[in-house]
Design an enzyme around this catalytic site. Structure first.
Site, PDB file in Angstrom:
ATOM      1  CD  GLU A 115       8.472  16.972   7.386  1.00  0.00           C
ATOM      2  OE1 GLU A 115       8.385  16.015   6.774  1.00  0.00           O
ATOM      3  OE2 GLU A 115       9.165  17.542   8.174  1.00  0.00           O
ATOM      4  CG  ASP A 123       9.529   7.514   6.949  1.00  0.00           C
ATOM      5  OD1 ASP A 123       9.938   8.295   7.682  1.00  0.00           O
ATOM      6  OD2 ASP A 123       8.981   7.718   5.914  1.00  0.00           O
TER       7      ASP A 123
END
Lengths: 268, 410
Positions: free
Chosen positions: A49, A60
């Site tokens: 990824e 995040d």
């Protein structure tokens, strides 16, 4: 069929579980990212990824946020990332999945971004800020190009939403292990394996689990529950700690960690 | 004075139905958030739509607005400012006289009631100038709900009086040290908190921004400003104003002021953005005037970003306008042409601030001073028959020290 489908068909035929590391493109620079992609491919990962740095990543935690900041400080541009990918993919066997904010895709021009991603050799997209309700048009444009638009399901997703999301799933399901942001957790939810097994009874699409997983011991507990395990912060942290001073050491640390993860997921 | 006939009330318009069921104002709005938040947004929308139909909820909110906030806020004729300007009559909608000193309390009380209704035990909020933080801390103290306020470190410095007030009312302040350390980063951090706490926490978003249903909810709670202005204009002047001016950061005071007036096309509406130092990227916060459509903080709207979709740094002397995005309904009003948007510079706002202080004995917030500055230009070109209303969204006590610093550094 995208390259992701082929990969999971093979894994299922072999009875194996995918390890999918996440790295940030351009952290600390794109040359390092290119080296790392090649090394991770060699290390036995099944997919990789690749995060496109974004200025406002609300899903995040601090580790990945800071890696985005480092990359953006180097003025890493979307065009440069795609160029690097294009150069690397001929020698990298495993599918690359781009993790990219819809803000970036939209501003770049949706079709242009998809065309360029596809021709660079990207196999699928994870768009963390594009829930299924808003994704119809992008999914259909991805389908036209053999790109898999990967859906996310989380512990807060209601059963009705799960059913709708599964209906349109492509590539694999990204199951988010915890309600929260990315980052290493010492403890994963006790019900996680059961939830994954339950989800797999509802769909033929492979189910991969990410968020919070930080070591081979945690991953080993999930081999019977998921088709793949995704690890981001534990890898990005190693790069952040080392790559500034000693790139070889950073590369080696990530490769060793990834090999341990791959080994811990091996099934007889 | 006799009540005016109904023709002066807002006429129904196609826009009255916006946002649509998918949270869109025309092409703008929507929900661009992680899947983790979707269930909470559905729950909030459901709960709000029920509350809207619930007379007991509406009555409780109306009581609070009257007795706790001190509404209605006056519509006040600024005669010396009018005289100085030498054009249209300037009237002020005095949101600065609300409890906590700004319009923000209209929304936080409504959302605190929703928090209780949804059975959530904790509140989080972001704040720029600190006005929304203070209003959230106040509403939470009133209802006994614990709250955490995210505030950029730079704003903690330049809005110290508000930080003290929040702490005194029991709020926990979390200074945000990432990015530009201002409002945009405070929103990011509040959303990250919400990602992990969504089951038991409500996020009281302070402006008409973010994913659906926030732009709808905040606009509705703020539209008391516009409704009162209509009533007061009818009572005092016997008609609606010719021009209404409000500052736009995220756009909550402007949204609340404009929405009830939008259907009445005889009333000209002007939104004023922060022009900062100049028109160079990074030196202003004028998303509608200088930006383009894109995605930020869960919504499709005008945004200041670079060619890669990375959010631009922004600047305004006013912490409350220092934001690279704007509410989706404003983007819609811009695209339909119903509202005009312009910007004024830091310096023009500072000059307007001082003029208001000296001619009227009113310290306006630096945010509201942007609306004053634009009004001075617009009113000067109009006849004394015309009526201009400024939404004086907040008071400027919080800005006094920072303004002194800016004036000295010259």
């Amino acid at each position: 069929m995208s390259a992701i489908d082929t990969t999971f068909d093979q894994l299922r035929a072999d009875g194996q579980v995918a390890f999918m590391p996440f790295i940030t493109a351009g952290d600390p620079d794109l040359e390092f990212t290119a080296d790392l992609l090649r090394a991770l491919d060699q290390a036995g990962c099944s997919l990789i990824e690749l995060g496109f740095p974004y200025s406002d990543p609300i899903a995040d935690g601090p580790v990945i946020q800071e890696s985005y900041t480092r990359a953006l400080q180097q003025n890493v541009r979307v065009g440069d990332i795609l160029k690097m990918v294009e150069q690397v993919t001929p020698t990298v066997q495993v599918p690359l999945v781009a993790m990219v904010s819809y803000a970036i895709i939209y501003r770049h021009g949706i079709e242009a971004f998809l065309d360029q991603s596809q021709s660079a050799g990207i196999a699928g997209l994870i768009v963390p800020d594009l829930p299924s309700d808003e994704a119809d048009s992008l999914r259909s444009l991805c389908d036209d190009r053999d790109l898999s638009l990967i859906p996310l399901i989380t512990p807060t997703t209601t059963p009705e939403r799960v059913a709708r999301i599964l209906e349109h799933s492509r590539g694999f399901i990204y199951y988010v292990s915890i309600a929260g942001i990315t980052g290493e957790r010492t403890q994963l939810p006790v019900e996680l394996a059961d939830k994954l097994r339950q989800l797999r009874t509802q769909t033929k699409t492979p189910v991969c689990v990410g968020f919070g997983i930080r070591d081979p011991e945690q991953a080993a507990l999930l081999t019977d529950a998921a088709d793949g395990v995704i690890v981001g912060s534990a890898i990005v942290r190693r790069i952040g700690e080392l790559a500034g001073e000693n790139r070889d050491a950073a590369l080696q640390s990530v490769v060793e960690f990834s090999q341990e993860m791959v080994d811990s997921l091996k099934r007889e | 004075m006799e009540r005016m006939p109904h023709s002066f009330l807002p006429k129904p318009s196609p826009d009255a139905e916006l946002p649509d069921s998918r949270g869109r104002f025309g092409e703008f709005g929507g929900r661009y958030v992680p899947e983790t938040l979707m269930a909470a947004l559905d729950q909030l929308e459901q709960s709000y739509l029920e509350a809207k139909q619930d007379t007991a909820f509406q009555q409780e909110l109306a009581q609070l607005l009257q007795h706790f906030v001190g509404r209605p806020s006056p519509l006040y004729h600024a005669k010396r400012l009018t005289e100085h300007c030498g054009g249209a009559q300037i009237w002020l909608k005095r949101e600065d006289l609300n409890h906590t000193g700004a319009h923000k309390i209209n929304n936080t009380l409504g959302q605190a009631l929703l928090t209780r209704r949804m059975g959530k035990a904790r509140v989080i909020a972001e704040t720029g100038a600190g006005q929304h933080g203070v209003a959230t801390a106040t509403a939470c103290a009133h209802f006994g709900i614990p709250c955490v306020i995210y505030m950029g470190e730079e704003d903690v410095r330049r809005q110290a009086p508000n930080v003290r007030a929040m702490r005194l009312m029991g709020a926990e302040i979390c200074p945000v040290t990432s990015g530009s350390r201002t409002l945009r980063d405070a929103v990011n951090q509040a959303m990250r908190d919400w990602m992990a706490s969504v089951e038991d926490t409500h996020y009281i978003l302070g402006s008409v921004v973010g994913p659906h249903p926030f732009p709808l909810i905040v606009r509705d709670f703020q539209s008391v400003i516009g409704r009162e202005t209509i009533e007061q204009s009818e009572t005092i002047l016997g008609r609606l104003p010719d021009l209404v001016v409000a500052c736009v950061g995220g756009g909550s005071n402007a949204g609340g002021m404009f929405y009830p007036l939008v259907a009445n096309t005889d009333v000209e509406l002007v939104g004023v953005e922060a022009g900062g130092l100049d028109a160079q990227p990074g030196n202003h916060a004028a998303s509608l005037s200088q930006g383009q459509p894109g995605v930020l903080h869960g919504s499709f709207s005008y945004v200041l970003q670079d060619e890669d979709g990375q959010t631009d740094e922004v600047h305004s002397a006013s912490a409350g306008l220092d934001y690279p995005g704007v509410g989706p309904e404003h983007s819609h009003w811009k695209s339909t042409g119903r509202v005009s948007y312009c910007s004024v510079t830091d310096q023009e706002a500072l000059d307007a601030f001082q003029l208001m202080c000296r001619t009227e004995g009113i310290l306006p917030a630096l945010e509201s001073s942007h609306a004053v500055a634009a009004t001075l230009k617009l009113a000067a070109q109009r006849s004394p028959e015309d009526v201009v209303v400024i939404c004086l969204s907040g008071r400027g006590d919080k800005d006094a020290a920072e303004i002194e610093r800016l004036l000295e550094s010259g």
